[in-house]
Motif scaffolding. Structure first.
Motif, PDB file in Angstrom:
ATOM      1  N   ALA A 242       0.850  -1.198   0.000  1.00  0.00           N
ATOM      2  CA  ALA A 242       0.000   0.000   0.000  1.00  0.00           C
ATOM      3  C   ALA A 242       0.884   1.245   0.000  1.00  0.00           C
ATOM      4  N   HIS A 243       0.473   2.264  -0.730  1.00  0.00           N
ATOM      5  CA  HIS A 243       1.233   3.502  -0.771  1.00  0.00           C
ATOM      6  C   HIS A 243       0.971   4.329   0.486  1.00  0.00           C
ATOM      7  N   VAL A 244       2.048   4.859   1.047  1.00  0.00           N
ATOM      8  CA  VAL A 244       1.940   5.721   2.219  1.00  0.00           C
ATOM      9  C   VAL A 244       2.812   6.949   2.021  1.00  0.00           C
ATOM     10  N   ARG A 262      -6.237  10.512  -0.040  1.00  0.00           N
ATOM     11  CA  ARG A 262      -7.103  10.600  -1.212  1.00  0.00           C
ATOM     12  C   ARG A 262      -8.546  10.888  -0.813  1.00  0.00           C
ATOM     13  N   GLN A 263      -8.996  10.268   0.255  1.00  0.00           N
ATOM     14  CA  GLN A 263     -10.393  10.395   0.664  1.00  0.00           C
ATOM     15  C   GLN A 263     -10.698  11.730   1.344  1.00  0.00           C
ATOM     16  N   VAL A 273      -1.277  17.619   4.140  1.00  0.00           N
ATOM     17  CA  VAL A 273      -1.032  16.671   3.046  1.00  0.00           C
ATOM     18  C   VAL A 273      -2.273  16.656   2.165  1.00  0.00           C
ATOM     19  N   THR A 274      -2.100  16.991   0.895  1.00  0.00           N
ATOM     20  CA  THR A 274      -3.225  17.015  -0.035  1.00  0.00           C
ATOM     21  C   THR A 274      -2.947  16.088  -1.212  1.00  0.00           C
ATOM     22  N   TYR A 275      -4.030  15.616  -1.808  1.00  0.00           N
ATOM     23  CA  TYR A 275      -3.936  14.631  -2.895  1.00  0.00           C
ATOM     24  C   TYR A 275      -4.191  15.291  -4.242  1.00  0.00           C
ATOM     25  N   GLN A 276      -3.486  14.818  -5.266  1.00  0.00           N
ATOM     26  CA  GLN A 276      -3.694  15.265  -6.634  1.00  0.00           C
ATOM     27  C   GLN A 276      -3.740  14.038  -7.533  1.00  0.00           C
ATOM     28  N   ASP A 277      -4.765  13.921  -8.370  1.00  0.00           N
ATOM     29  CA  ASP A 277      -4.831  12.762  -9.257  1.00  0.00           C
ATOM     30  C   ASP A 277      -4.135  13.073 -10.578  1.00  0.00           C
ATOM     31  N   GLY A 295      -2.088   8.814  -8.565  1.00  0.00           N
ATOM     32  CA  GLY A 295      -2.036  10.172  -8.044  1.00  0.00           C
ATOM     33  C   GLY A 295      -0.737  10.474  -7.330  1.00  0.00           C
ATOM     34  N   THR A 296      -0.731  11.580  -6.625  1.00  0.00           N
ATOM     35  CA  THR A 296       0.447  12.005  -5.886  1.00  0.00           C
ATOM     36  C   THR A 296       0.000  12.925  -4.764  1.00  0.00           C
ATOM     37  N   VAL A 297       0.949  13.485  -4.022  1.00  0.00           N
ATOM     38  CA  VAL A 297       0.603  14.345  -2.891  1.00  0.00           C
ATOM     39  C   VAL A 297       1.455  15.604  -2.886  1.00  0.00           C
ATOM     40  N   MET A 298       0.954  16.585  -2.166  1.00  0.00           N
ATOM     41  CA  MET A 298       1.718  17.788  -1.849  1.00  0.00           C
ATOM     42  C   MET A 298       1.733  17.918  -0.334  1.00  0.00           C
ATOM     43  N   VAL A 299       2.903  18.204   0.243  1.00  0.00           N
ATOM     44  CA  VAL A 299       3.029  18.331   1.692  1.00  0.00           C
ATOM     45  C   VAL A 299       3.625  19.698   2.006  1.00  0.00           C
TER      46      VAL A 299
END
Length: 327
Positions: A242-244, A262-263, A273-277, A295-299
């Protein structure tokens, strides 16, 4: 009166295990020395038995030491969804496509007079940028051909000390105990990078025919049940692959599952921490551009980008076994 000279079985077993471990370690060092390493194996911060061969020899996965770049708006062979490492975050960034790094793992580069190592370990899906300066010296890094906890072990060409890619720590050799400074970077889609930086410099292969760039040699790896060449304990309450997100706080890291982010996103102690698809997995399909969207994230914290890594749960668990993964 007769004395009972029987040895406690538990003590006997412990002694046997110790002797076997010592013999194996000596055998390992003899093997490494025969491979031509001049590393000082008397200095280490880890159990040397944790180090195994990854298959290729030293520099069998060749680092890129003289990187070549092209402007983003001139590139036509990279799909918009393909993942790239964006660095630096501020100013006119460069992009390091995983389609290249998956075959080279390390790029020794210099940006704004700062020598950096842009690294990617496919088995851990760990993309991390380091400052190559240590005290007054600038180091250059290569791949050792060794793994620990399924993670790339780098070596510096000055002392041939061995470095853990995931942490940036020197774990074997003269520089044992030293640590490289991590620099903020992020994974984004090539399309997003090109939109933000149309003239931004994008890493391209020095020889486009050297490897089948764009192909993924680890097909279906990130949906496997367990990691490759891994001997450690797997996490009990989350799938190993699982991705963390691992957030570097300067102390105990924050670790949160990508699915949680993501949710609903995630905030803790000022870290956001925000999600971007729209970003393809580099480790799914045989062709990276066809990889499923993970997707990916921005921190960030106080609006500034924070060092983080989007990796696998087993990696976070083995390096931070006492830190809870927020789900």
């Amino acid at each position: 009166m007769e004395r009972n000279h029987q040895i406690n079985p538990a003590i006997a077993l412990a002694c046997l295990i110790y002797l076997v471990s010592v013999n194996l370690t000596h055998a390992q060092i003899d093997t490494w020395t025969s491979e031509g390493w001049s590393t000082d194996f008397s200095k280490t911060s880890i159990d040397l038995s944790e180090i195994i061969s990854g298959g290729p020899p030293r520099d069998g996965i060749p680092s890129i030491d003289n990187p070549t770049f092209s402007a983003a708006d001139e590139i036509t062979d990279i799909d918009g969804r393909e993942p790239v490492i964006e660095f630096p975050i501020e100013g006119e960034s460069r992009a390091y496509p995983l389609r290249v790094l998956i075959w080279h793992e390390i790029v020794n580069d210099t940006i704004d007079d700062i020598p950096v190592a842009v690294t990617y370990c496919p088995l851990c899906n760990a993309a991390i940028v380091f400052d190559r300066r240590l005290d007054a010296e600038t180091l250059a890094f290569g791949t050792s051909g060794k793994l620990r906890h399924s993670d790339l072990i780098m070596y510096d060409r000055t002392t041939q000390s061995w470095w853990q890619q995931f942490s940036g720590d020197a774990i074997v050799g003269e520089l044992t105990g030293s640590a490289l400074k991590k620099l903020p970077s992020r994974i984004v889609s090539f399309e997003k990078f090109k939109q933000a930086h149309p003239k931004g410099q994008v890493l391209v292969p020095n020889d486009p025919n050297f490897r089948p760039y764009g192909n993924n040699p680890y097909q279906s790896y990130d949906t496997a049940e367990r990691p490759f060449l891994f001997r450690g304990e797997l996490p009990a309450d989350i799938a190993a692959m699982a991705h963390v997100v691992v957030v570097d706080t300067g102390a105990e890291p924050i670790i949160v599952s990508l699915e949680r982010v993501r949710q609903s996103g995630y905030e803790h102690d000022g870290y956001v921490v925000t999600y971007q698809d729209g970003v393809a997995s580099a480790l799914d399909s045989s062709s990276i551009q066809q990889g499923r969207d993970i997707g990916t994230v921005m921190v960030t914290k106080d609006g500034a980008d924070v060092v983080h890594d989007l990796t696998f749960a087993f990696v976070a668990h083995v390096f931070y076994p006492d830190v809870m993964i927020v789900q």
